[in-house]
Design a protein around this motif. Structure first.
Motif, PDB file in Angstrom:
ATOM      1  N   THR A  47      32.336  -4.681 -29.504  1.00  8.89           N
ATOM      2  CA  THR A  47      33.415  -5.507 -28.531  1.00  8.89           C
ATOM      3  C   THR A  47      34.655  -5.064 -28.594  1.00  8.89           C
ATOM      4  N   LEU A  48      35.152  -4.652 -27.435  1.00  9.53           N
ATOM      5  CA  LEU A  48      36.554  -3.770 -27.174  1.00  9.53           C
ATOM      6  C   LEU A  48      37.423  -5.068 -27.153  1.00  9.53           C
ATOM      7  N   GLU A  49      38.783  -4.525 -27.143  1.00  8.98           N
ATOM      8  CA  GLU A  49      39.944  -5.561 -27.299  1.00  8.98           C
ATOM      9  C   GLU A  49      40.021  -6.319 -26.139  1.00  8.98           C
ATOM     10  N   ASP A  50      39.573  -5.891 -24.904  1.00  6.33           N
ATOM     11  CA  ASP A  50      39.547  -6.321 -23.637  1.00  6.33           C
ATOM     12  C   ASP A  50      38.439  -7.668 -23.416  1.00  6.33           C
ATOM     13  N   GLY A  51      37.394  -7.538 -24.331  1.00  8.22           N
ATOM     14  CA  GLY A  51      36.146  -8.436 -24.543  1.00  8.22           C
ATOM     15  C   GLY A  51      34.930  -7.694 -23.794  1.00  8.22           C
ATOM     16  N   ARG A  52      35.151  -6.574 -23.291  1.00  9.04           N
ATOM     17  CA  ARG A  52      33.949  -5.735 -22.816  1.00  9.04           C
ATOM     18  C   ARG A  52      33.040  -5.248 -24.013  1.00  9.04           C
ATOM     19  N   LYS A  53      31.905  -5.597 -23.738  1.00  7.41           N
ATOM     20  CA  LYS A  53      30.805  -5.056 -24.608  1.00  7.41           C
ATOM     21  C   LYS A  53      30.218  -3.739 -24.247  1.00  7.41           C
TER      22      LYS A  53
END
Length: 88
Positions: free
Chosen positions: A50-56
């Motif tokens: 999970t990236l900082e911007d919420g993308r997986k």
């Protein structure tokens, strides 16, 4: 925006990657910060990041992955991972 790259490597890329050091990790969840670029070839396992911007992003056996320096994320190792990696 910094991007994570996931691709199926060529035969040449796989041969080169198999010369790199290895790392393995059991099923777990942990935060990570990349202070340098890191590229790796996944031999075994399944991971969802999970990236900082919420993308997986998910990757598994046979994937080549590159994380850019300066990226923060959370790793969720769903099946124990074994990879060859290169930093920098």
């Amino acid at each position: 925006m910094k991007e994570v790259k996931v691709w199926k490597p060529s035969e040449e890329e796989m041969r080169e990657a198999k010369k790199w050091p290895t790392w393995s990790k059991e099923e777990s969840v942990f935060d990570w910060y990349y202070d340098e670029d890191e590229q790796f070839y996944v031999v075994e396992g399944v991971v969802e990041v999970t990236l900082e911007d919420g993308r997986k992003i998910q990757f598994g056996p046979g994937d080549m992955v590159k994380f850019p320096a300066g990226m923060r994320c959370t790793w969720h190792v769903k099946k124990p991972i074994f990879k060859h990696y290169r930093i920098g």
